[in-house]
Structures are given as C-alpha cells and as structure tokens.
Write a protein that holds these residues in place. Structure first.
Motif, PDB file in Angstrom:
ATOM      1  N   LYS A   1       4.150   5.444  -1.913  1.00 29.18           N
ATOM      2  CA  LYS A   1       2.992   6.063  -1.252  1.00 29.18           C
ATOM      3  C   LYS A   1       1.690   5.433  -1.758  1.00 29.18           C
ATOM      4  O   LYS A   1       1.556   5.097  -2.938  1.00 29.18           O
ATOM      5  CB  LYS A   1       2.997   7.566  -1.577  1.00 29.18           C
ATOM      6  CG  LYS A   1       1.878   8.362  -0.926  1.00 29.18           C
ATOM      7  CD  LYS A   1       2.080   9.852  -1.103  1.00 29.18           C
ATOM      8  CE  LYS A   1       1.955  10.247  -2.578  1.00 29.18           C
ATOM      9  NZ  LYS A   1       2.126  11.690  -2.798  1.00 29.18           N
TER      10      LYS A   1
ATOM     11  N   CYS B   1      -4.868   6.403   0.554  1.00 34.81           N
ATOM     12  CA  CYS B   1      -4.890   6.912   1.949  1.00 34.81           C
ATOM     13  C   CYS B   1      -3.620   7.661   2.323  1.00 34.81           C
ATOM     14  O   CYS B   1      -3.533   8.223   3.416  1.00 34.81           O
ATOM     15  CB  CYS B   1      -5.111   5.740   2.910  1.00 34.81           C
ATOM     16  SG  CYS B   1      -3.665   4.649   3.059  1.00 34.81           S
ATOM     17  N   GLY B   2      -2.619   7.637   1.412  1.00 32.63           N
ATOM     18  CA  GLY B   2      -1.407   8.420   1.685  1.00 32.63           C
ATOM     19  C   GLY B   2      -0.383   7.711   2.543  1.00 32.63           C
ATOM     20  O   GLY B   2       0.699   8.233   2.800  1.00 32.63           O
TER      21      GLY B   2
ATOM     22  N   ARG C   1       2.739   5.737   3.720  1.00 31.95           N
ATOM     23  CA  ARG C   1       4.023   5.638   3.017  1.00 31.95           C
ATOM     24  C   ARG C   1       4.786   4.392   3.478  1.00 31.95           C
ATOM     25  O   ARG C   1       4.723   4.024   4.639  1.00 31.95           O
ATOM     26  CB  ARG C   1       4.873   6.893   3.288  1.00 31.95           C
ATOM     27  CG  ARG C   1       4.244   8.147   2.686  1.00 31.95           C
ATOM     28  CD  ARG C   1       4.939   9.404   3.157  1.00 31.95           C
ATOM     29  NE  ARG C   1       6.320   9.483   2.688  1.00 31.95           N
ATOM     30  CZ  ARG C   1       6.667   9.800   1.433  1.00 31.95           C
ATOM     31  NH1 ARG C   1       5.714  10.032   0.551  1.00 31.95           N
ATOM     32  NH2 ARG C   1       7.910   9.875   1.067  1.00 31.95           N
TER      33      ARG C   1
END
Ligand code: APR
Length: 262
Positions: free
Chosen positions: A134, A138-139, A141
């Motif tokens: 991750k 910004c998250g 994945r």
C-alpha cells in the motif's frame, strides 16, 4: 521425545480432536519452514541475519536506508516469494474439511493456510500479510507480484507510481498496531474454543501469544507441537517436540482411521 511416547501423544491428540467441537489452530513461522521460508528465532533464522530493531514502522517511514534494508530482508528471506504449502498446512486444511476447525489464528504473512485450502474467512492473520503493498501517502494498493517485479529489475526502494509516496507491505511491523478487527475476533475465538493446537511458534511476541493463554483461561485444552520449548509448555495437555509437517499428518491419519472405524 522417544518414538513410542510420540506415537502415544499423537493418539491422544487425535482423541482430543475427535472429542472437540471448536478447534483453534494457532501457527507461527515454524509451520512454514518446511515450505522453505525461514523462521525468525531458530539458528539461521531471520533475526540471526538481520537486527529486528532496524525494522520498526517508525524507522521504515523515517529512513530511505531502512526501507532499502527492509525490501532486501523480505527478498532474501523469501517473504516476498511464492512458497508452496507443506503437509502441516494441508493437515490443517483437512481438519477444516472434517468440520472440526473453528479457525486458524496465524502470525504468518505467507498466505499458505489459504493456499492449502483453509477458507479465507477462517484464517485470522494477526500480523497482516505480504500479498498486497500500500502507498502510505495516497493509499493506492499494488499486488506484491508487481512490486517483486520492480525489485527484480533492481529498484531497491519501490515508490508509488501515482504520487511517489512510500510503499509498505500489508504485514504488521514492530511498533505498528495489529489490525484491530482481526485481533478482537481472534481473541473472541480463542476464548470460545475447546481445543487450541499451537504449531511452530516460540510464543514470545505479544499480543499474538496471548491467544493460547485466552484458550486455557476459557478451559480449553492446549496442545503444543514445536521443535523447541515455549513459555506455555507447562500448561499443555500434550507437548510434542517434532516437525509440524511430520506430526500433523500422523495426527490426521489417526483421526481418519478412528472416523472410518466408526
Ligand atoms: N516444526 C515445528 N516447529 C518448528 C519447525 C517445524 N518444522 N521449524 C521451526 N519450528 C519452531 C522453532 O523451533 C521455533 O520455536 O517454530 C518456532 C518459530 O518461532 P519464531 O521464529 O519465533 O516465529 P514466531 O513464533 O512465529 O514469531 C512470532 O515474531 O518476528 C516476529 O512478526 C514476527 O510473526 C513473527 C513473530
């Protein structure tokens, strides 16, 4: 343990399995060593080659050098490669097929219980897993395979291709909280099982190592199958010093024989 006492212990564990209704299997890195993934505290284990103090969450986010060393450690210890389940994993999956397994609570991040056939909703990964990476900014994945490809191409510290943020695997680092929903459900299952089988763990890392203790406190029987001693050995109804990949299949053979004998 001599051969005869081990055989007797295997028979007793099979009896315990047959007379139990809600079995929790608690696993550590020792259940995956026969799949080629080194454990942490055996001679030659990960922490004999790398210093665990270097691998805290705080150091990871603070230092590029730590991130480089972390990805190097993952690569060298096989934690980012695709290993195959071994007979211990398949024996646990058979326990599930027989309807005897409530769940597996694992400290491992290698996905081998699921790969061996235990349904994902019956595997509680206290220390997360290495399947996904991750971006901490910004998250976004990424599947580990994709990041592995970049590492193989020589990218020592992969970053996010959307925002160049830091990338971190979903595994839980020292100093990082365990996933709260997984921890609370694993605690609940440990407190409601009637048999807890520990496989391949030194039982020295908390809060994971509380799980077998919760089981004992709830009146469950404890079985420990491990190559070396653990702090809970004195609480075990049965203690087998042996390889999980050899002992667990023998236990399941006894269970099958008893079930087919009716
Ligand atoms: N069969 C049975 N036991 C085994 C086998 C095997 N084939 N191979 C190794 N073992 C035993 C070792 O003797 C040791 O007692 O498994 C245990 C593994 O212990 P650790 O290496 O401490 O692994 P674990 O208990 O899972 O560590 C817990 O520590 O570093 C952190 O996050 C990491 O999840 C890990 C946690």
């Amino acid at each position: 343990m001599d051969n005869e006492s081990t055989k007797q212990a295997i028979r007793v564990v099979a009896d315990l399995i047959l007379s139990s209704k809600r079995i929790v299997v608690f696993t550590g890195a020792g259940v995956s060593t026969e799949s080629g993934i080194p454990d942490f505290r055996s001679p030659g284990g990960v922490w004999s080659r790398f210093d665990p103090d270097d691998f805290t969450y705080q150091k990871f986010v603070r230092s590029t050098e730590t991130r480089r060393k972390t990805w190097q450690m993952f690569g060298e210890t096989g934690l980012t490669t695709d290993a195959e389940p071994n007979p211990a994993h398949y024996a646990i999956a058979e326990l599930e097929r027989l309807g005897k397994l409530d769940c597996v609570i694992t400290q491992n991040v290698d996905n081998l219980h699921q790969k061996a056939g235990v349904p994902a909703n019956k595997v509680f990964e206290l220390h997360g897993n290495m399947r996904w990476v991750k971006c901490l900014n910004c998250g976004k994945r990424y599947p580990m395979d994709e990041i592995q490809g970049r590492l193989r191409e020589g990218k020592e510290v992969p970053d996010c291709d959307a925002c160049h943020g830091m990338l971190k695997p979903d595994a839980v680092f020292f100093g990082e909280a365990l996933p709260p929903d997984v921890l609370s459900e694993a605690t609940r299952r440990s407190r409601s099982c009637d048999l807890c089988i520990v496989l391949g763990s030194t039982l020295v890392v908390y809060p994971a190592a509380y799980m077998p203790m919760y089981a004992i406190e709830a009146g469950a029987k404890l079985v420990i199958i491990n190559l070396t001693s653990t702090p809970l050995d004195g609480k075990a109804a049965i203690l087998i010093q042996g390889k999980a990949g050899e002992v667990m299949p023998k236990i399941m053979e006894q269970v099958r024989n008893r079930l087919s004998a009716g």
